[in-house]
Design a protein around this motif. Structure first.
Motif, PDB file in Angstrom:
ATOM      1  N   TRP A 122       0.840  -1.203   0.000  1.00 49.80           N
ATOM      2  CA  TRP A 122       0.000   0.000   0.000  1.00 49.80           C
ATOM      3  C   TRP A 122       0.874   1.252   0.000  1.00 49.80           C
ATOM      4  N   ILE A 123       1.875   1.271   0.887  1.00 43.40           N
ATOM      5  CA  ILE A 123       2.760   2.427   1.008  1.00 43.40           C
ATOM      6  C   ILE A 123       3.546   2.648  -0.287  1.00 43.40           C
ATOM      7  N   LEU A 124       4.132   1.588  -0.815  1.00 43.47           N
ATOM      8  CA  LEU A 124       4.951   1.714  -2.021  1.00 43.47           C
ATOM      9  C   LEU A 124       4.118   2.106  -3.234  1.00 43.47           C
ATOM     10  N   LEU A 125       2.914   1.555  -3.346  1.00 44.04           N
ATOM     11  CA  LEU A 125       2.051   1.888  -4.487  1.00 44.04           C
ATOM     12  C   LEU A 125       1.665   3.359  -4.457  1.00 44.04           C
ATOM     13  N   LYS A 126       1.354   3.878  -3.275  1.00 42.52           N
ATOM     14  CA  LYS A 126       0.990   5.290  -3.142  1.00 42.52           C
ATOM     15  C   LYS A 126       2.160   6.200  -3.553  1.00 42.52           C
ATOM     16  N   ILE A 127       3.362   5.852  -3.108  1.00 44.34           N
ATOM     17  CA  ILE A 127       4.529   6.667  -3.464  1.00 44.34           C
ATOM     18  C   ILE A 127       4.789   6.591  -4.963  1.00 44.34           C
ATOM     19  N   PHE A 128       4.684   5.392  -5.531  1.00 41.88           N
ATOM     20  CA  PHE A 128       4.924   5.232  -6.965  1.00 41.88           C
ATOM     21  C   PHE A 128       3.927   6.053  -7.783  1.00 41.88           C
ATOM     22  N   LEU A 129       2.644   5.949  -7.459  1.00 39.70           N
ATOM     23  CA  LEU A 129       1.624   6.669  -8.226  1.00 39.70           C
ATOM     24  C   LEU A 129       1.789   8.179  -8.088  1.00 39.70           C
ATOM     25  N   ASP A 130       2.079   8.647  -6.860  1.00 35.72           N
ATOM     26  CA  ASP A 130       2.303  10.085  -6.667  1.00 35.72           C
ATOM     27  C   ASP A 130       3.534  10.555  -7.423  1.00 35.72           C
ATOM     28  N   GLY A 131       4.606   9.763  -7.330  1.00 35.09           N
ATOM     29  CA  GLY A 131       5.838  10.141  -8.010  1.00 35.09           C
ATOM     30  C   GLY A 131       5.676  10.192  -9.509  1.00 35.09           C
ATOM     31  N   PHE A 132       5.014   9.189 -10.067  1.00 29.50           N
ATOM     32  CA  PHE A 132       4.804   9.157 -11.513  1.00 29.50           C
ATOM     33  C   PHE A 132       3.902  10.309 -11.949  1.00 29.50           C
TER      34      PHE A 132
END
Length: 600
Positions: A326-336
């Motif tokens: 959950w944490i990594l997916l949120k960071i990835f989507l925000d970063g992208f």
């Protein structure tokens, strides 16, 4: 009127000074083995806590959008670590490290000055270049080349971050310093060629590919030059091509694949909640697989899965994996998403995103995020990739509660620090032959922190058997999963001819490390001494199943059958001893030496 509690250095609340504090922590970690080891980890936790507390009167900050999964992960890991207390204490250390990571993550999130990101990346480039210059000079002059970080894989991962930061600054086309960044890149790549890490090389390839995917027209000349430089250097530098090729095609070593298989079996044994925070080594000892190509099939073990996601799965189960995902997916989507919005704003967002992806890529084949300095960099990238949240600040812990939590944490870290100081002095005394003085300092360490098994293991070697037994009985209550303490207790009881107590201690050691054949052999000797022939035979047969080259076990089984009058079966086991001896095996470690050392 009572005076309210406030940190004296509240003036540091300026974002600029706060940022320099975080850069100071990066430097501290760099020169303290990356944070590996009890004392450097203690420094990291204490610095993180005090730095955050002096700037924030209460645990509060800008929202990250990750409050729910982070809080759930922190609580879940805390309960998991506490559940493992008195079995092993590694989980408590990992939990407090997680707390320090969360504080630093929110600390990074508070800093709004654009210059901080530049300063942090520049500091990373300087450290990487400094180490590279130091290492290349040592190699050229054929001097001893110690690593400032624990091993070459972790050094390579750190240098990857420095290289990508330098590449990003180079692509910004700032003419005044462009050739300086080019020189840093050449220096870093040269050091990496001497260090070479498969996982680090693969993550670097992924990072350079992302640069090309983002803007291949502008990135191609720089990325192509890096690839060409690496290829030419591999061909020109003596022996580099053979070394690098052998690292990619060698399968006779303790391969990642074998570790992953054993780790996956451990995960399947407890798939929901996991084995508990800090319990990977114990779980792996239960489920590890043999290395059929080695003399000692179970000689090698590991404290890490060499895959951070598999490591987390073993320790925290599916629940932990879901929260981490959950944490990594949120960071990835925000970063992208931020990358798409800032496509024309320079290479800095790309540099941050690529570096974040590189660290995650190496997580698949290494334990890089277990090292505090690499986890610290990961937090920096993550905080810069997240989108600002519109709903303002949050407060998790009020100032008064935060005050008491800070006090408790500082007391605990002080006790641990004093423990390590006492052990350090004791080690010096013992090296100088002052055994009695060393014993008093080891005893001080044990009194300060009875959960510190290493202090106990050192102290018992200096005590009489009866005192050793008493100390070890207390220590095994604090560290129930430590098979080495149970072994020492068994041997202490044996010296005093307490055979029943020794047998119980050996059984506890076998329970905690069932793939270690010598525990079976030593317990079998007790049974044979007491006339329990069948029990002794069964244990030696189990030992041979684990390690076919265990010569003493073959010989003892032959003796047992001979005493039973079954000479044909006995002779087969004696012949096994002869065959092993005639193979002229070359042991690579003490474990293998012990397997084949017996001569009838």
């Amino acid at each position: 009127m009572a005076r309210s509690w406030r940190p004296h250095l509240l003036v540091l609340s300026s974002s600029k000074r706060s940022g320099w504090g975080l850069i100071a922590l990066l430097l501290c970690l760099f020169f303290l083995n990356g944070g590996r080891g009890a004392f450097p980890l203690l420094i990291y936790q204490t610095f993180s806590l005090i730095h955050f507390a002096f700037i924030h009167k209460e645990l509060r900050g800008k929202r990250s959008g990750l409050e729910i999964p982070l809080l759930c992960l922190f609580i879940f890991c805390g309960l998991s670590a506490l559940a493992m207390a008195f079995k092993q204490w590694e989980g408590i250390a990992q939990w407090t490290t997680l707390a320090a990571h969360i504080l630093n993550f929110y600390h990074f999130l508070q800093i709004e000055e654009e210059t901080f990101t530049d300063n942090f990346l520049n500091s990373l480039i300087i450290l990487s270049s400094f180490y590279s210059a130091f290492y290349v000079t040592a190699v050229v002059l054929k001097l001893h080349t110690p690593h400032l970080l624990p091993n070459e894989n972790l050094v390579f991962s750190f240098l990857n971050c420095g290289l990508i930061a330098a590449l990003g600054r180079w692509l910004e086309e700032k003419k005044s310093f462009s050739f300086l960044f080019l020189g840093c890149m050449i220096l870093i790549i040269t050091a990496q060629l001497f260090l070479f890490s498969r996982g680090g090389f693969l993550s670097l390839a992924a990072g350079l590919s992302l640069f090309l995917l983002w803007n291949w027209k502008k990135a191609l000349p720089s990325v192509g030059s890096i690839v060409l430089f690496i290829a030419l250097a591999i061909l020109i530098l003596p022996g580099r091509n053979q070394v690098i090729t052998s690292k990619f095609i060698s399968f006779q070593e303790y391969t990642r694949w074998t570790i992953w298989q054993g780790s996956f079996h451990a995960f399947l044994a407890k798939p929901i909640l996991g084995w508990g925070l800090g319990s990977f080594e114990h779980a792996y000892q239960q489920k590890k697989l043999p290395l059929e190509s080695e003399i000692g099939r179970y000689a090698k073990t590991t404290r890490f899965a060499h895959n951070e996601f598999l490591d987390a799965a073993v320790q925290t189960g599916t629940i932990g994996l879901i929260l981490i995902g959950w944490i990594l997916l949120k960071i990835f989507l925000d970063g992208f998403s931020r990358l798409k919005d800032t496509k024309q704003s320079g290479w800095k967002p790309v540099t941050l995103f690529v570096s974040w992806i590189m660290l995650l890529t190496q997580c698949l084949v290494d334990f890089n995020l277990h090292l505090p300095i690499l986890a610290f960099l990961f937090l920096f990238y993550s905080a810069n990739l997240l989108r600002p949240q519109p709903d303002g600040e949050w407060t998790l812990i009020p100032g008064m509660v935060w005050k008491y939590l800070l006090t408790v944490w500082l007391v605990v870290t002080s006790i641990i620090g004093l423990t390590h100081a006492a052990v350090f002095v004791a080690d010096i005394c013992q090296s100088k032959g002052a055994a009695e003085r060393a014993s008093s300092f080891y005893q001080m360490a044990v009194n300060l922190n009875p959960a510190d098994s290493k202090s106990v293991e050192k102290l018992v070697s200096l005590l009489p058997p009866k005192e050793s037994e008493n100390l070890l009985r207390k220590a095994t209550r604090w560290n129930q999963w430590n098979d080495r303490l149970h072994l020492q207790l068994a041997r202490s009881c044996l010296v005093q001819k307490k055979y029943a107590e020794a047998a119980q201690a050996y059984q506890a050691a076998i329970f905690n490390n069932p793939k270690f054949p010598f525990y079976y052999g030593e317990l079998a000797e007790i049974y044979l001494f007491n006339g329990q022939t069948e029990a002794g035979l069964s244990l030696y047969q189990k030992a041979v199943q684990l390690e076919p080259f265990y010569t003493l076990a073959h010989y003892r089984i032959g003796q047992i059958y001979s005493e039973k009058g079954n000479s044909k079966i006995a002779q087969k086991w004696f012949d096994n001893v002869t065959k092993i001896s005639n193979n002229h095996l070359q042991p690579e470690n003490d474990y293998e030496q012990r397997l084949i050392a017996f001569k009838p």
